[in-house]
Scaffold this motif. Sequence first.
Motif, PDB file in Angstrom:
ATOM      1  N   UNK A 343       1.159  -1.318   0.012  1.00 32.47           N
ATOM      2  CA  UNK A 343      -0.269  -0.056  -0.274  1.00 32.47           C
ATOM      3  C   UNK A 343       1.252   0.854  -0.174  1.00 32.47           C
ATOM      4  N   UNK A 344       1.839   0.667   1.183  1.00 35.29           N
ATOM      5  CA  UNK A 344       2.828   2.223   0.685  1.00 35.29           C
ATOM      6  C   UNK A 344       3.976   2.739  -0.053  1.00 35.29           C
ATOM      7  N   UNK A 345       3.827   1.598  -1.490  1.00 37.07           N
ATOM      8  CA  UNK A 345       4.890   1.752  -2.579  1.00 37.07           C
ATOM      9  C   UNK A 345       3.667   2.467  -3.298  1.00 37.07           C
ATOM     10  N   UNK A 346       2.473   1.805  -3.389  1.00 38.07           N
ATOM     11  CA  UNK A 346       1.454   2.580  -4.440  1.00 38.07           C
ATOM     12  C   UNK A 346       1.294   4.135  -4.643  1.00 38.07           C
ATOM     13  N   UNK A 347       1.038   4.536  -2.653  1.00 38.64           N
ATOM     14  CA  UNK A 347       1.310   5.484  -2.144  1.00 38.64           C
ATOM     15  C   UNK A 347       2.593   6.411  -2.618  1.00 38.64           C
ATOM     16  N   UNK A 348       3.519   6.478  -2.873  1.00 36.05           N
ATOM     17  CA  UNK A 348       4.835   7.081  -2.404  1.00 36.05           C
ATOM     18  C   UNK A 348       5.118   6.162  -4.587  1.00 36.05           C
ATOM     19  N   UNK A 349       4.793   6.411  -5.109  1.00 38.61           N
ATOM     20  CA  UNK A 349       5.001   5.269  -6.468  1.00 38.61           C
ATOM     21  C   UNK A 349       6.250   5.425  -6.792  1.00 38.61           C
ATOM     22  N   UNK A 350       6.628   4.221  -6.092  1.00 42.10           N
ATOM     23  CA  UNK A 350       7.372   3.662  -6.515  1.00 42.10           C
ATOM     24  C   UNK A 350       7.252   2.049  -6.743  1.00 42.10           C
ATOM     25  N   UNK A 351       6.241   1.718  -7.246  1.00 41.53           N
ATOM     26  CA  UNK A 351       5.311   0.617  -8.166  1.00 41.53           C
ATOM     27  C   UNK A 351       4.154   0.866  -8.422  1.00 41.53           C
ATOM     28  N   UNK A 352       4.167   0.273  -9.450  1.00 40.80           N
ATOM     29  CA  UNK A 352       2.956   0.167 -10.684  1.00 40.80           C
ATOM     30  C   UNK A 352       2.199  -0.646 -11.199  1.00 40.80           C
ATOM     31  N   UNK A 353       1.544  -1.126 -12.213  1.00 41.89           N
ATOM     32  CA  UNK A 353       0.633  -2.557 -12.349  1.00 41.89           C
ATOM     33  C   UNK A 353       1.584  -3.307 -13.479  1.00 41.89           C
ATOM     34  N   UNK A 354       2.461  -2.641 -14.014  1.00 42.14           N
ATOM     35  CA  UNK A 354       3.405  -3.143 -14.869  1.00 42.14           C
ATOM     36  C   UNK A 354       4.568  -4.013 -14.029  1.00 42.14           C
ATOM     37  N   UNK A 355       5.134  -3.525 -13.106  1.00 39.56           N
ATOM     38  CA  UNK A 355       6.228  -3.420 -12.014  1.00 39.56           C
ATOM     39  C   UNK A 355       5.277  -5.300 -11.535  1.00 39.56           C
ATOM     40  N   UNK A 356       3.989  -4.666 -11.134  1.00 36.42           N
ATOM     41  CA  UNK A 356       3.967  -6.003 -10.552  1.00 36.42           C
ATOM     42  C   UNK A 356       3.545  -7.148 -11.038  1.00 36.42           C
ATOM     43  N   UNK A 357       3.330  -7.248 -12.014  1.00 31.94           N
ATOM     44  CA  UNK A 357       2.961  -8.130 -13.208  1.00 31.94           C
ATOM     45  C   UNK A 357       4.450  -8.639 -13.614  1.00 31.94           C
ATOM     46  N   UNK A 358       5.829  -7.710 -13.494  1.00 34.81           N
ATOM     47  CA  UNK A 358       6.293  -8.076 -13.525  1.00 34.81           C
ATOM     48  C   UNK A 358       6.981  -9.621 -12.553  1.00 34.81           C
ATOM     49  N   UNK A 359       6.913  -8.829 -11.329  1.00 34.48           N
ATOM     50  CA  UNK A 359       7.145  -9.545 -10.411  1.00 34.48           C
ATOM     51  C   UNK A 359       6.438 -10.698 -10.236  1.00 34.48           C
ATOM     52  N   UNK A 360       5.644 -10.468 -10.581  1.00 34.69           N
ATOM     53  CA  UNK A 360       4.332 -12.234 -10.721  1.00 34.69           C
ATOM     54  C   UNK A 360       5.623 -13.429 -11.732  1.00 34.69           C
ATOM     55  N   UNK A 361       6.255 -12.849 -12.614  1.00 33.78           N
ATOM     56  CA  UNK A 361       7.073 -14.260 -12.804  1.00 33.78           C
ATOM     57  C   UNK A 361       7.890 -14.811 -11.843  1.00 33.78           C
ATOM     58  N   UNK A 362       8.111 -14.521 -10.716  1.00 31.47           N
ATOM     59  CA  UNK A 362       9.026 -14.902  -9.882  1.00 31.47           C
ATOM     60  C   UNK A 362       8.491 -15.472  -8.158  1.00 31.47           C
ATOM     61  N   UNK A 363       7.113 -15.020  -8.417  1.00 31.24           N
ATOM     62  CA  UNK A 363       6.256 -14.904  -7.240  1.00 31.24           C
ATOM     63  C   UNK A 363       5.688 -16.059  -7.262  1.00 31.24           C
ATOM     64  N   UNK A 364       4.363 -16.783  -6.320  1.00 24.46           N
ATOM     65  CA  UNK A 364       3.626 -17.507  -6.451  1.00 24.46           C
ATOM     66  C   UNK A 364       2.066 -17.575  -6.665  1.00 24.46           C
ATOM     67  N   UNK A 365       1.338 -16.325  -7.044  1.00 24.22           N
ATOM     68  CA  UNK A 365       0.684 -16.374  -7.269  1.00 24.22           C
ATOM     69  C   UNK A 365       0.793 -15.154  -8.548  1.00 24.22           C
ATOM     70  N   UNK A 366      -0.119 -13.707  -8.794  1.00 19.74           N
ATOM     71  CA  UNK A 366      -0.050 -12.608  -9.796  1.00 19.74           C
ATOM     72  C   UNK A 366      -0.601 -11.296  -9.276  1.00 19.74           C
ATOM     73  N   UNK A 367      -1.480 -11.392  -9.879  1.00 18.97           N
ATOM     74  CA  UNK A 367      -2.193  -9.334  -9.497  1.00 18.97           C
ATOM     75  C   UNK A 367      -3.239  -9.698  -8.738  1.00 18.97           C
ATOM     76  N   UNK A 368      -2.968  -9.630  -7.363  1.00 23.07           N
ATOM     77  CA  UNK A 368      -4.050  -9.902  -6.505  1.00 23.07           C
ATOM     78  C   UNK A 368      -3.916  -8.020  -5.711  1.00 23.07           C
ATOM     79  N   UNK A 369      -5.579  -8.563  -5.651  1.00 19.48           N
ATOM     80  CA  UNK A 369      -6.079  -7.356  -5.369  1.00 19.48           C
ATOM     81  C   UNK A 369      -5.650  -5.977  -5.057  1.00 19.48           C
ATOM     82  N   UNK A 370      -5.635  -6.034  -6.682  1.00 15.80           N
ATOM     83  CA  UNK A 370      -5.776  -4.711  -7.189  1.00 15.80           C
ATOM     84  C   UNK A 370      -6.718  -3.721  -7.460  1.00 15.80           C
ATOM     85  N   UNK A 371      -6.848  -2.251  -6.785  1.00 16.53           N
ATOM     86  CA  UNK A 371      -8.040  -1.671  -6.749  1.00 16.53           C
ATOM     87  C   UNK A 371      -7.609  -0.681  -8.220  1.00 16.53           C
TER      88      UNK A 371
END
Length: 453
Positions: A343-371
């Motif tokens: 939540x803090x990362x979204x507020x401070x603009x250090x993370x984006x939807x595209x970066x979250x998508x990139x992270x899903x290549x190595x974590x266990x699920x995917x784009x989760x609980x994103x408003x």
Amino acid sequence: MIFSPVEIQETVNMFMHHKLDVRAITLGISLRDCACEDGKKSRQKIYDKIMRYAGNLVSVGKQIETEFGVPIINKRIAVTPISLVAEASHEDSYVEWAVTLDKIAKELNVDFVGGFSALVQKGMTPGDKVLINSIPEALTVTDRVCSSINLGTTKNGINMDAVKLMGEIVKQTAERTKDKDGIGCAKLVVFCNSPDDNPFMAGAYHGIGEGDAVLSVGVSGPGVILAAAKEYKGKPIDVLADGIKRMAFKVSRMGQLVGTEAAQRLGVQFGILDLSLAPTPAVGDSVARILEECGLEGAGAPGTTAALAMLTDMVKKGGVMASTSIGGLSGAFIPVSEDEGMINAVKQHSISLEKLEAMTTVCSVGLDMIAIPGDTPATTISGIMADELAIGMVNNKTTAVRLIPVPGKGVGEWAEFGGLLGGAPIISVNTFGCADFINRGGRIPAPIHSFRN
């Protein structure tokens, strides 16, 4: 399984100071023998069978909490995908099936029931279509029912007709629950390569290859892993990785003990231990903060995907030594609304939807609980789904999408869902359209490496 006094004290400290808990014990129940042409009779069979198997689920969970001193946050039920059970009734809506599951959940006081689901990776039967079209109303009139749809697999490719339809269903579900910031979508997830033995919601269902009743466990310890990471501040990454692996072993060992004991008391088979790090909105229980402790200024900074890959792998390596029955999703969750650091990362603009998508290549699920903004087109939601499912298909892994288009709200505004679902600032979405691509329909063929026979 025998614990030494030192291990016991160490585990107590994890509970007391680092928010270690068993996130869920989930009782999977087969409903295949409840299918019949009379829908009312079938629903009664479902009620009777679940009550028979799960009548003591909550009380057993509380007993173990008291005796072992282990917090068990959720007691849940997962059932055979309802599309497979209800289709024999030839009813034109499956909302009453969801209502039955919700009634059971409330009578038993379980937190969620998963399995208002369909598996449509290669095509849709009439029953699958009825279930999918029933989702918006079903998730509006119920409180504890969760829905999941598997849209693709590595073996079958991606059903783009179903992807298009699910974009529309997500929009409809959000609109029907607009008075609660589209919370219906928080109980709806789409998958590629969905596992049959997932104890976590909203994606849990009882797979067709499972036994009649199986108890699985999802154990979570982001706070414990964060504490371990702090012990290795400034050390080489391989030293940090080894420390995380050792702690993951201890966390998983506790989960194995709880799962085995709960299954024995319920008189059912023990299924799997899911190793996933599942965060909560509470401070100190965040996967994002673990990534920052690795040396990132903020989650989403360059190096985030590499750090997450290391974290996920070490959790798995530590966990497999603690149990011979590892399954489900097993890795690290990165839900935005359920993770204080995200939540803090979204507020401070250090993370984006595209970066979250990139992270899903190595974590266990995917784009989760994103408003996301409420005016996001259905075809754009389908396009985001297709991108994420393609990652799962090509990489032979589970990926998922749980997006919440919040009606009447835009980028930067706050959406509140409550409880473990948390809340989140609305994140921006690429405004370039993909309607012509999504409206083609058809199926994305399976990748060449899927042919391994």
